[in-house]
Design an enzyme around this catalytic site. Structure first.
Site, PDB file in Angstrom:
ATOM      1  N   ASP A   1      -2.487  10.632   3.731  1.00 54.67           N
ATOM      2  CA  ASP A   1      -3.913  10.325   3.833  1.00 54.67           C
ATOM      3  C   ASP A   1      -4.617  11.387   4.666  1.00 54.67           C
ATOM      4  O   ASP A   1      -4.511  11.393   5.888  1.00 54.67           O
ATOM      5  CB  ASP A   1      -4.108   8.945   4.464  1.00 54.67           C
TER       6      ASP A   1
ATOM      7  N   LYS B   1       0.843  -1.197   0.000  1.00 56.36           N
ATOM      8  CA  LYS B   1       0.000   0.000   0.000  1.00 56.36           C
ATOM      9  C   LYS B   1       0.882   1.253   0.000  1.00 56.36           C
ATOM     10  O   LYS B   1       1.699   1.452   0.899  1.00 56.36           O
ATOM     11  CB  LYS B   1      -0.909  -0.001   1.226  1.00 56.36           C
TER      12      LYS B   1
ATOM     13  N   ARG C   1      -7.602  -0.209   1.316  1.00 59.36           N
ATOM     14  CA  ARG C   1      -8.102  -1.484   0.799  1.00 59.36           C
ATOM     15  C   ARG C   1      -8.593  -1.343  -0.641  1.00 59.36           C
ATOM     16  O   ARG C   1      -8.620  -2.322  -1.390  1.00 59.36           O
ATOM     17  CB  ARG C   1      -9.191  -2.026   1.713  1.00 59.36           C
TER      18      ARG C   1
ATOM     19  N   LYS D   1      -9.845  13.365   8.348  1.00 62.12           N
ATOM     20  CA  LYS D   1      -9.321  13.018   9.667  1.00 62.12           C
ATOM     21  C   LYS D   1      -9.209  14.278  10.524  1.00 62.12           C
ATOM     22  O   LYS D   1      -8.971  15.375  10.004  1.00 62.12           O
ATOM     23  CB  LYS D   1      -7.911  12.418   9.536  1.00 62.12           C
TER      24      LYS D   1
ATOM     25  N   ASP E   1     -12.053   7.401   4.188  1.00 61.71           N
ATOM     26  CA  ASP E   1     -10.819   7.163   4.939  1.00 61.71           C
ATOM     27  C   ASP E   1     -10.455   5.683   4.965  1.00 61.71           C
ATOM     28  O   ASP E   1      -9.443   5.309   5.548  1.00 61.71           O
ATOM     29  CB  ASP E   1     -10.971   7.702   6.367  1.00 61.71           C
TER      30      ASP E   1
ATOM     31  N   GLU F   1      -9.435   3.983   2.386  1.00 65.30           N
ATOM     32  CA  GLU F   1      -8.999   4.025   0.995  1.00 65.30           C
ATOM     33  C   GLU F   1      -7.932   2.988   0.663  1.00 65.30           C
ATOM     34  O   GLU F   1      -7.777   2.582  -0.489  1.00 65.30           O
ATOM     35  CB  GLU F   1      -8.472   5.433   0.659  1.00 65.30           C
TER      36      GLU F   1
ATOM     37  N   ASP G   1       1.635   6.443   5.784  1.00 64.26           N
ATOM     38  CA  ASP G   1       0.599   5.574   5.231  1.00 64.26           C
ATOM     39  C   ASP G   1       1.063   4.864   3.958  1.00 64.26           C
ATOM     40  O   ASP G   1       0.306   4.095   3.378  1.00 64.26           O
ATOM     41  CB  ASP G   1      -0.689   6.362   4.969  1.00 64.26           C
TER      42      ASP G   1
END
Length: 463
Positions: A236, A231, A317, A243, A313, A315, A254
């Site tokens: 993010d 990933k 996956r 967030k 949020d 995102e 991230d």
């Protein structure tokens, strides 16, 4: 700011045989029974040195110069296998060797090397660091290889997004590929839609830097096929489900899944393992703009499954789904994905113990064994199919954010499992990628997790 450098780092080791100062790494029993060098023992007793874990005592010569050091291992050295990392940050500059230690040579040297890590790209260089002589019976080449992989992962995570956005991460992959003569290809921007990677495009389209899928391939066909998926969310914001500020502070990490995958790839290529390696990195920034994806939107994935967006949020996956679908179009002997995916994994196991998920019982056993062998902690969690219904949506095939907030790490893994139907040897790691507190073998900051265990497993099966 200079381009990212993944290979140019001073070595924490020296080769000055006979010209180094001794370190006596001892337990309290050594002091109590007097089974160390007489001069060191006399000084330890006079100074009240108890050999507590991590304690350091300098030993002077008769004329007042520095003659060596005593280093405490505590009563159970196995409780802190990389305690020697503390020496790399507490010894004065100079060239050292460890005279005695109830540790294996590889543990001793690897621990020291891990603890020597510094991230100084944005600061004036610190004072000259000490160096350690690698014991003659240690595997020096492999220790250096593992350190290079770990340090690459740490450096990538520690670098802030203004210098490690999608463009810069691609440059880092290209530099790694060039160094090991690997092939690197990239699908970016609207070409993602043309090549059927709609979820990667969806998540990253609001950013000023184009979303992309980076692929690195290396090795010879006919060898065991290993596919690594990481990933790569370079930052993010949470998207439109934004967030809070406090939760955004560490979001440069991230892309920790991509960083760790690249660290593992470095180890594999440097060791010339007999594998056919494929690395897939979906790389985006989850930004906010007029064209950002929205809660309630429904998108079709590469695999054809439709996904309802119930939280922007969640995102990671989404981008992994397209990359895993591509990976699953051919069979691999091992398919690994790594991601900083859920807070639920941290609630369950904390920041230092990443969970992994797999249906392959033999693989789970082998990875757990490798984890214990190299002291790289991981813990298996269940792909409990009783929760699979929670991943379904009312008007789409899947939801990216099941309601209720229960078993979040498991439902995220089950979501990904929907995109891996051909490969039986698949394992998903939900890593944190960050050390919250200083430890002997690492400072606060970006961290490599599970890749030494995976590397050990691959060495065992691939040679």
């Amino acid at each position: 700011m200079a381009p990212f450098q993944f290979i140019d780092r001073p070595s924490p080791f020296n080769a000055k045989k006979g010209k180094t100062l001794p370190i006596f790494a001892v337990t309290p029993a050594h002091i109590e029974t007097g089974t160390i060098d007489p001069i060191a023992l006399d000084w330890a007793r006079k100074a009240g040195f108890k050999a507590e874990s991590g304690a350091l005592l300098m030993i002077p010569t008769g004329d007042g110069h520095l003659g060596g050091a005593l280093f405490g291992l505590g009563r159970n050295p196995s409780d802190a296998p990389f305690l020697t990392g503390k020496l790399a940050r507490t010894l004065p500059a100079g060239d050292w060797h460890i005279e005695t230690a109830p540790l294996t040579a590889n543990r001793l040297a690897l621990g020291y090397g891990l603890g020597s890590y510094r991230f100084e790209r944005y600061k004036a260089a610190s004072a000259e660091a000490p160096t350690l002589l690698i014991p003659a019976d240690a595997d020096a080449a492999d220790i250096r290889r593992q350190l290079a992989g770990v340090f690459l992962a740490r450096d990538l995570i520690n670098t802030p997004t203004n210098d490690m956005g999608p463009d810069a991460l691609e440059e880092a992959v290209r530099a790694l590929g060039e160094h090991y003569k690997a092939k690197v290809s990239v699908i970016a921007g609207d070409d993602l839609l043309k090549e059927n990677f709609p979820l990667i495009h969806t998540v990253g389209r609001a950013s000023a830097e184009a979303p992309r899928l980076i692929e690195l391939t290396w090795g010879r066909k006919g060898h065991r096929r290993v596919t690594l998926v990481g990933k790569g969310v370079c930052f993010d914001t949470g998207g439109l489900d934004i967030k809070p500020a406090a939760s955004m502070l560490l979001m440069k990490k991230d892309m920790g899944g991509a960083a760790n995958v690249l660290g593992l790839a470095l180890m594999i290529m440097d060791a010339k393992l007999k594998v056919e390696l494929r690395v897939l990195l979906p790389v985006v920034e989850n930004a906010i703009s007029a064209n950002a994806f929205r809660p309630g939107d429904i998108y079709r994935s590469r695999k054809g499954l439709t996904v309802q967006i119930d939280n922007t949020d969640a995102e990671g996956r989404l981008i992994l789904a397209d990359a895993l679908a591509l990976a699953d179009e051919e069979e691999s002997d091992l398919l690994v994905d790594m991601a900083t995916l859920t807070g639920a994994a941290r609630v369950a196991l904390g920041p230092d113990l990443p969970p992994f998920f797999t249906d392959d019982e033999d693989l789970a056993h082998d990875l757990s064994e490798a984890s214990l062998t190299v002291d790289d902690p991981i813990w298996r969690m269940p792909l409990h199919m009783g929760y699979d219904k929670d991943v379904s949506a009312r008007i789409a095939d899947l939801t990216n954010a099941p309601a209720g907030g229960m078993a979040g790490a498991i439902t995220a893994a089950l979501f990904l499992k929907r995109f891996v139907t051909r490969n039986r040897h698949w394992v998903h790691f939900d890593i944190y990628g960050w050390a919250q507190a200083e430890r002997p073998h690492s400072p606060v900051g970006g961290e490599a997790q599970a890749i030494r265990a995976l590397y050990h497993h691959l060495r065992k099966i691939a040679g």
